[in-house]
Scaffold this motif. Structure first.
Motif, PDB file in Angstrom:
ATOM      1  N   ARG A 126       0.843  -1.192   0.000  1.00  0.00           N
ATOM      2  CA  ARG A 126       0.000   0.000   0.000  1.00  0.00           C
ATOM      3  C   ARG A 126       0.880   1.243   0.000  1.00  0.00           C
ATOM      4  O   ARG A 126       2.082   1.175   0.279  1.00  0.00           O
ATOM      5  CB  ARG A 126      -0.942   0.024   1.208  1.00  0.00           C
ATOM      6  CG  ARG A 126      -0.256   0.109   2.560  1.00  0.00           C
ATOM      7  CD  ARG A 126      -1.266  -0.033   3.693  1.00  0.00           C
ATOM      8  NE  ARG A 126      -0.654  -0.004   5.006  1.00  0.00           N
ATOM      9  CZ  ARG A 126      -0.451   1.110   5.708  1.00  0.00           C
ATOM     10  NH1 ARG A 126      -0.815   2.276   5.223  1.00  0.00           N
ATOM     11  NH2 ARG A 126       0.123   1.060   6.895  1.00  0.00           N
TER      12      ARG A 126
ATOM     13  N   ASP B 183      -9.805  -2.703   7.804  1.00  0.00           N
ATOM     14  CA  ASP B 183     -10.695  -2.566   6.662  1.00  0.00           C
ATOM     15  C   ASP B 183     -12.023  -1.985   7.148  1.00  0.00           C
ATOM     16  O   ASP B 183     -12.273  -1.887   8.356  1.00  0.00           O
ATOM     17  CB  ASP B 183     -10.904  -3.927   5.992  1.00  0.00           C
ATOM     18  CG  ASP B 183     -11.281  -3.811   4.518  1.00  0.00           C
ATOM     19  OD1 ASP B 183     -11.536  -2.673   4.070  1.00  0.00           O
ATOM     20  OD2 ASP B 183     -11.311  -4.844   3.834  1.00  0.00           O
TER      21      ASP B 183
ATOM     22  N   HIS C 237     -10.846  -2.280   1.334  1.00  0.00           N
ATOM     23  CA  HIS C 237      -9.726  -3.034   0.768  1.00  0.00           C
ATOM     24  C   HIS C 237     -10.141  -4.341   0.095  1.00  0.00           C
ATOM     25  O   HIS C 237      -9.271  -5.107  -0.313  1.00  0.00           O
ATOM     26  CB  HIS C 237      -8.696  -3.339   1.860  1.00  0.00           C
ATOM     27  CG  HIS C 237      -8.058  -2.119   2.442  1.00  0.00           C
ATOM     28  ND1 HIS C 237      -7.397  -1.184   1.665  1.00  0.00           N
ATOM     29  CD2 HIS C 237      -7.977  -1.674   3.726  1.00  0.00           C
ATOM     30  CE1 HIS C 237      -6.937  -0.215   2.447  1.00  0.00           C
ATOM     31  NE2 HIS C 237      -7.278  -0.482   3.688  1.00  0.00           N
TER      32      HIS C 237
ATOM     33  N   SER D 178      -9.119  -8.287  -3.628  1.00  0.00           N
ATOM     34  CA  SER D 178      -8.648  -7.032  -3.045  1.00  0.00           C
ATOM     35  C   SER D 178      -8.222  -6.129  -4.200  1.00  0.00           C
ATOM     36  O   SER D 178      -7.082  -6.184  -4.654  1.00  0.00           O
ATOM     37  CB  SER D 178      -7.472  -7.284  -2.093  1.00  0.00           C
ATOM     38  OG  SER D 178      -6.973  -6.066  -1.560  1.00  0.00           O
TER      39      SER D 178
ATOM     40  N   SER E 274      -4.046  -4.615  -1.380  1.00  0.00           N
ATOM     41  CA  SER E 274      -3.491  -4.424  -0.041  1.00  0.00           C
ATOM     42  C   SER E 274      -3.650  -5.657   0.846  1.00  0.00           C
ATOM     43  O   SER E 274      -2.992  -5.772   1.877  1.00  0.00           O
ATOM     44  CB  SER E 274      -4.142  -3.216   0.636  1.00  0.00           C
ATOM     45  OG  SER E 274      -5.525  -3.448   0.833  1.00  0.00           O
TER      46      SER E 274
END
Length: 229
Positions: A81, A139, A157, A208, A212
């Motif tokens: 990320r 998340d 995410h 995802s 991430s």
């Protein structure tokens, strides 16, 4: 394998190819160079050639080889990320977290539950709502959206698609057994890994989109998908 991943991350020279990140480095932080896409270099992972076309082509500059950081993270199956606050590319999980991720329950509000039920209600014979009950810590659930033939549960995410169709049938896939004994498979359309499995009368596909979350994290979350009570 884990040690190999750590060594690759530590020793490889990384080129940043994160979407949107370049804008942060405007002005004095950008330096123009002349480099080459080196199509003569391939990447081998555990004895198998990893080939994703131009997205993984190394760059050669002044006798050093640079690998796209997104492609490298995908090869190593580690989360990646970009932190805009510190202008930092973050590879891997925080210290001590390892392969087992901390999961938390998804707490849907009354308004969110109403939206989820309304999304499923658009399909005849497919109105029973299913949700994912856990997510990786950090998340967050955002919304439900009906697609042409299913429902997408969209998180910050990850995306959980519930559909009567098996979208993986035309792709090469890798079988995997989840911790609850359910048979699932991984496939990769358009560079994003998808985990799909049959649940009752439907197919669940988890991914995802921002890359991430790792495959391990998505597999851990997948076992919590169930009918909404």
């Amino acid at each position: 394998m884990k040690q190999w991943k750590k060594s690759m991350v530590a020793l490889s020279v990384l080129g940043m190819t994160l979407t949107g990140a370049a804008g942060v480095y405007a002005g004095a932080n950008l330096e123009k160079i002349s480099a080459y896409l080196n199509h003569g270099i391939s990447i081998s992972v555990d004895g198998s050639i990893y080939d994703k076309g131009k997205d993984v082509t190394p760059i050669t500059y002044k006798n050093s080889t640079y690998l796209p950081v997104r492609a490298l993270a995908d090869v190593l199956d580690v989360p990646l990320r970009y932190d805009p606050k510190y202008n930092q590319v973050i590879i891997g999980t925080p210290p001590g977290q390892g392969e087992v991720s901390e999961r938390v329950s998804v707490k849907y509000s009354e308004a969110q539950l109403k939206q989820i039920k309304a999304a499923y209600a658009q399909f005849d014979g497919f109105k029973t709502p299913y949700v994912v009950n856990q997510m990786v810590k950090g998340d967050s659930y955002e919304k439900a959206a009906a697609s042409s033939d299913g429902v997408n549960l969209i998180f910050k995410h990850m995306t959980v698609n519930v559909s009567p169709r098996d979208y993986s049938y035309s792709y090469d896939s890798q079988p995997v057994t989840l911790t609850n004994g359910v048979k699932a498979k991984w496939y990769t359309p358009d560079g994003t890994d998808m985990l799909t499995f049959k649940l009752d009368d439907r197919f669940v596909t988890i991914s995802s989109p921002d890359h991430s979350l790792t495959k391990t994290q998505l597999e851990q979350v997948a076992v919590s998908v169930a009918q909404l009570k």
